[in-house]
Design an enzyme around this catalytic site. Structure first.
Site, PDB file in Angstrom:
ATOM      1  N   ASP A 111       0.804  -1.221   0.000  1.00  0.00           N
ATOM      2  CA  ASP A 111       0.000   0.000   0.000  1.00  0.00           C
ATOM      3  C   ASP A 111       0.835   1.268   0.000  1.00  0.00           C
ATOM      4  OD1 ASP A 111      -2.640  -0.785   0.029  1.00  0.00           O
ATOM      5  OD2 ASP A 111      -2.659  -1.144   2.186  1.00  0.00           O
TER       6      ASP A 111
HETATM    7  C1  GLC Z   1      -1.824  -4.038   5.269  1.00  0.00           C
HETATM    8  C2  GLC Z   1      -3.031  -3.962   4.380  1.00  0.00           C
HETATM    9  C3  GLC Z   1      -2.822  -4.741   3.115  1.00  0.00           C
HETATM   10  C4  GLC Z   1      -1.536  -4.384   2.473  1.00  0.00           C
HETATM   11  C5  GLC Z   1      -0.379  -4.456   3.440  1.00  0.00           C
HETATM   12  C6  GLC Z   1       0.903  -3.973   2.864  1.00  0.00           C
HETATM   13  O1  GLC Z   1      -1.682  -5.292   5.798  1.00  0.00           O
HETATM   14  O2  GLC Z   1      -4.168  -4.420   5.035  1.00  0.00           O
HETATM   15  O3  GLC Z   1      -3.871  -4.547   2.227  1.00  0.00           O
HETATM   16  O4  GLC Z   1      -1.334  -5.235   1.396  1.00  0.00           O
HETATM   17  O5  GLC Z   1      -0.676  -3.690   4.563  1.00  0.00           O
HETATM   18  O6  GLC Z   1       0.914  -2.619   2.632  1.00  0.00           O
HETATM   19  C1  GLC Z   2      -2.424   0.240   4.901  1.00  0.00           C
HETATM   20  C2  GLC Z   2      -1.748  -0.796   5.715  1.00  0.00           C
HETATM   21  C3  GLC Z   2      -0.464  -0.432   6.284  1.00  0.00           C
HETATM   22  C4  GLC Z   2       0.116   0.787   5.715  1.00  0.00           C
HETATM   23  C5  GLC Z   2      -0.901   1.880   5.798  1.00  0.00           C
HETATM   24  C6  GLC Z   2      -0.439   3.083   5.104  1.00  0.00           C
HETATM   25  O1  GLC Z   2      -3.792   0.078   4.841  1.00  0.00           O
HETATM   26  O2  GLC Z   2      -2.475  -1.184   6.824  1.00  0.00           O
HETATM   27  O3  GLC Z   2       0.400  -1.469   6.404  1.00  0.00           O
HETATM   28  O4  GLC Z   2       1.262   1.138   6.425  1.00  0.00           O
HETATM   29  O5  GLC Z   2      -2.139   1.545   5.254  1.00  0.00           O
HETATM   30  O6  GLC Z   2      -1.373   4.104   5.179  1.00  0.00           O
END
Ligand code: GLC
Ligand code: GLC
Length: 812
Positions: free
Chosen positions: A483
């Site tokens: 993300d």
């Molecule tokens: C969190 C989010 C997931 C994402 C991950 C890596 O676990 O829930 O959707 O893939 O972060 O950023």
């Molecule tokens: C995402 C995930 C997380 C990430 C965050 C950033 O949904 O949960 O792992 O760091 O958002 O905003």
């Protein structure tokens, strides 16, 4: 240092020191009604949705931590104490908290009095039981004063925390007999209320928080408890609470039980009132009646145990490693069910008022629970697919209450669609239920636009094909699985959200992670097409997959590992040429799982690079070196301090991708090393450092470049649970459902002599014994099914409702 121990026979973690390094929590409830409960009685309760139907209040990030919960106070002459230590924090003579499968038990004792509390939510019931048993273990008569306590939340948990100009005037309660009713907003649009009951007569009550606590006191020193006298208050606005007061006289050795119930009731519009302003209490009374004796409670508690026997009975292993057994047989499966119920909504790191259900998260979670609850998995797949669009794109999240896509966040995360192929194919392999593919599933929740579910998979596949960039690699969109890798964002304004901001339009940034993902699930899609006779579609899809493999080999290989991406300007991300972020885990995992360039040695080389650059004492970090400054062209990833979260943290969700890739090249020792580095039961001895629960996975452990490597955060709700379960059971232990049967192909540490697994599959019980006489990691040499030698490592679908015996010998 440890704060307790596992009790595997009871499927419990037993906490013996209340001062754990962080609140160690558990979840109660399995369908509509849930509670979070910490090892000192903190937490809260909600019906279905932690934001919109919150029964009891909780303050996040509180000081002291985890203040607020469902508490009991015992006043024994001048001593006041609580069975779970908090909130009073009187030093107890003994303390024990047992977190089990959807229940928690407390046992505390002080000055010759023992108090036990059992908390659980009976199956299918909209109420939590708290059975309190108080025993006089001294030789004198004890005259005790028992106070219960919950603080009501005014339903919408977000509004409850922000809108005080209104909320301080709306609270309303009623008290009748031993029941305290919370009827805030019932008079207007709500068709529901809550109640807190006890199955005995009471000697008083309070419902006004300020009167009960005293305006300047915390939960630890309520005025009423100190005075030993309730005020029988009726709340009008401000903060309604519910507290019962009971005088308990106990002879030496005598024990008394009290059954408290925190319940939720819905009534239909025409039956809201008993008389003017008096709510209809009939449904509440019926609920109370159901569990008003210890016998009735015991039966319900036993039903809960049987329910878990059933769920956990589907996969059960016996190895020579008790830490492994307890993860696979108990806690990992339990956590997968909790993530099914909660998605990412309510934990001690997720406030319950933020996120909806993630499209990618929910698809991935499914691989951890599909064997336990296949019918509900099917329903979940349909809910998720219903938020997709005809072009394959989808909302990034949807709301569980409405099941509609979340328009504020939108879509354009280009990995999202592919995960639907994962969940669907895993579901069919587990169940054999191909009929899902024909079910009419709406696009964008519009039933007039419904198409067979198969068309959704096809749309997912072609969404990648139709969105390729300059190197014929998948465009990343806002981000892929990571993300925080926001390659089109370019944000300078701290008030912008990285996830929804795209300041550069027509971005051409490409993702090698999606490329690998596409090859893995593209092959799955092709395989599925063949299963259902769509052969020309399979051929067509194969061309696209082949092209992607070529594109990765040509543009995605950095010499020793796979690149991570091309940025907006077409520059390499995750290359040896970069100053920071030279190598990333995701593309090594996915291109490895996809076996891209396996013949040329790409997979082995890239995994060696992972070991060299990313592996550390506590797991595999996400990228290295971590970013030390803000790179506007990379987005949020570079905002985290080095070693945390997506910037060089050990993001446990992605470690199993490397484990699986290791099994593809037969390195069972390495795969298991990575498994045991992050599996919580192996970390019990370093609980002080690790901080979070030693019985469940967390999302992130601080990486090697962090201030405190090994310190974990964000336990419970994470795709980590399902991916680790999938990696250990299907790739390391190597017992994998397939369309034609159970495929057996373990990849284990070479010094293992073998292991056993009981696997319920398609209605039959497979008792599988794996033997490893030659000390290999991988390679099935002989297979016997019910005594008969076969020449395939796919054990066919066997006769239902009987036990079958499968013996497998590994060897060269
Ligand atoms: C969190 C989010 C997931 C994402 C991950 C890596 O676990 O829930 O959707 O893939 O972060 O950023
Ligand atoms: C995402 C995930 C997380 C990430 C965050 C950033 O949904 O949960 O792992 O760091 O958002 O905003």
């Amino acid at each position: 240092m440890k704060y307790g121990h596992f009790d595997d026979a009871k499927r419990e973690y037993v906490i013996t020191n209340p001062k754990t390094p962080y609140p160690w929590i558990n979840y109660l409830g399995n369908e509509d009604f849930f509670s979070l409960t910490s090892n000192t009685g903190g937490g809260y309760t909600f019906y279905k949705d932690a934001k919109f139907r919150r029964l009891t209040r909780y303050r996040y990030n509180n000081v002291p931590t985890d203040d607020g919960g469902k508490y009991f106070y015992i006043k024994d002459e001048d001593t006041v104490w609580s069975p779970g230590w908090k909130p009073v924090k009187t030093e107890l003579d003994s303390y024990e908290c047992r977190h089990g499968m959807s229940y928690t038990k407390f046992k505390g004792s002080k000055n010759g009095v023992q108090a036990k509390v059992l908390q659980f939510i009976p199956l299918g019931f909209w109420g939590e039981i708290q059975k309190v048993s108080i025993k006089n273990t001294s030789s004198k008569i004890k005259k005790l004063k028992l106070f219960s306590f919950v603080e009501w939340c005014l339903w919408n948990a977000e509004d409850d925390m922000t809108n005080f100009q209104r909320n301080f005037s709306t609270g309303e309660v009623e008290v009748e007999d031993s029941v305290i009713y919370h009827k805030t907003e019932f008079k207007e649009r709500r068709n529901h209320y809550a109640f807190f009951a006890v199955n005995s007569s009471i000697n008083g009550f309070d419902t006004d928080r300020e009167s009960f606590l005293g305006l300047y006191n915390g939960f630890d020193t309520p005025d009423v408890v100190a005075d030993g006298k309730p005020k029988n208050t009726i709340a009008h606005g401000w903060s309604p609470v519910a507290s019962h007061y009971i005088e308990v006289e106990l002879h030496p050795g005598q024990e008394k039980d009290y059954i408290f119930m925190l319940g939720y009731v819905e009534v239909d519009e025409n039956n809201k009132w008993e008389s003017k302003s008096i709510i209809n209490k009939k449904p509440a009374k019926e609920m109370i009646e159901k569990f008003n004796t210890v016998e009735k409670v015991a039966i319900a508690f036993n039903e809960l145990r049987v329910y878990w026997d059933h769920l956990l009975g589907k996969i059960n292993i016996t190895s020579s490693d008790e830490k492994l057994d307890r993860m696979v047989n108990i806690w990992n499966q339990y956590q997968c069910m909790v993530t099914f119920n909660m998605s990412r909504s309510a934990s001690f790191f997720e406030s319950g008022i933020g996120r909806g259900m993630g499209f990618r998260d929910s698809n991935q979670d499914l691989i951890g629970f599909v064997h336990q609850i296949p019918e509900r998995a099917r329903e979940r797949i349909v809910d998720i697919a219903s938020t997709q669009f005809e072009d394959g794109s989808c909302y990034h999240q949807y709301q569980p209450l409405t099941k509609k896509g979340n328009a504020i966040l939108g879509g354009n995360f280009n990995d999202d669609p592919l995960w639907l192929i994962l969940s669907t194919t895993e579901y069919i392999k587990e169940t054999g239920d191909f009929s899902l593919l024909d079910e009419l599933v709406p696009f964008d929740n519009d039933t007039s636009r419904a198409k067979p579910h198969f068309d959704h998979l096809k749309a997912s596949f072609y969404h990648v094909v139709n969105n390729l960039g300059p190197h014929q690699l998948p465009l990343i969109g806002r981000a892929d699985w990571n993300d925080c890798l926001n390659l089109n964002c370019f944000s300078k304004d701290p008030n912008e959200s990285f996830q929804t901001t795209g300041n550069k339009k027509d971005g051409q940034a490409e993702s090698l992670m999606i490329a690998g993902l596409f090859v893995v699930y593209g092959k799955e899609y092709i395989d599925l097409c063949k299963q259902i006779g769509k052969n020309s579609e399979a051929v067509e899809a194969q061309n696209h997959v082949n092209n992607m493999i070529e594109a990765v080999k040509k543009f995605g290989w950095d010499g020793d590992w796979f690149l991570r991406a091309y940025d907006y300007f077409g520059k390499k991300v995750g290359s040896n040429e970069n100053e920071e972020g030279k190598i990333f885990i995701e593309s090594q995992g996915w291109c490895g799982m996809a076996e891209i360039g396996i013949e040329e040695g790409f997979v082995e080389k890239s995994l060696n690079a992972v070991d060299k650059h990313l592996n550390c004492d506590y797991g595999i970090v996400l990228n290295s070196p971590a970013f030390s400054k803000y790179y506007i062209e990379y987005g949020e990833i570079s905002t985290y301090p080095a070693g945390y979260k997506e910037n060089g943290g050990i993001f446990c969700h992605n470690n199993p991708w490397i484990m699986i890739a290791e099994t593809k090249i037969g390195r069972g020792d390495k795969a298991f090393e990575y498994y045991s580095k992050i599996a919580p039961s192996y970390l019990e001895d370093i609980s002080e450092l690790h901080k979070v629960e030693p019985y469940v996975y967390c999302q992130m452990i601080a990486g090697k470049e962090a201030f405190k490597p090994g310190e974990a955060k964000n336990s419970w709700l994470s795709g980590t649970a399902s991916w680790n379960f999938y990696a250990i059971t299907q790739y390391i232990l190597g017992i994998k459902p397939s369309y034609k049967g159970l495929e057996i192909n373990p990849c284990i540490p070479s010094n293992w002599k073998g292991f056993k697994m009981v696997r319920k599959f398609r209605g039959a019980t497979y008792n599988i014994e794996i033997l490893n006489p030659e000390n290999v990691s991988k390679g099935v040499k002989n297979v016997w099914v019910n005594g008969l030698k076969t020449n395939s490592n796919i054990v066919p679908i066997l006769e239902k409702n009987i036990e079958h015996f499968i013996k497998v010998e590994l060897g060269k």
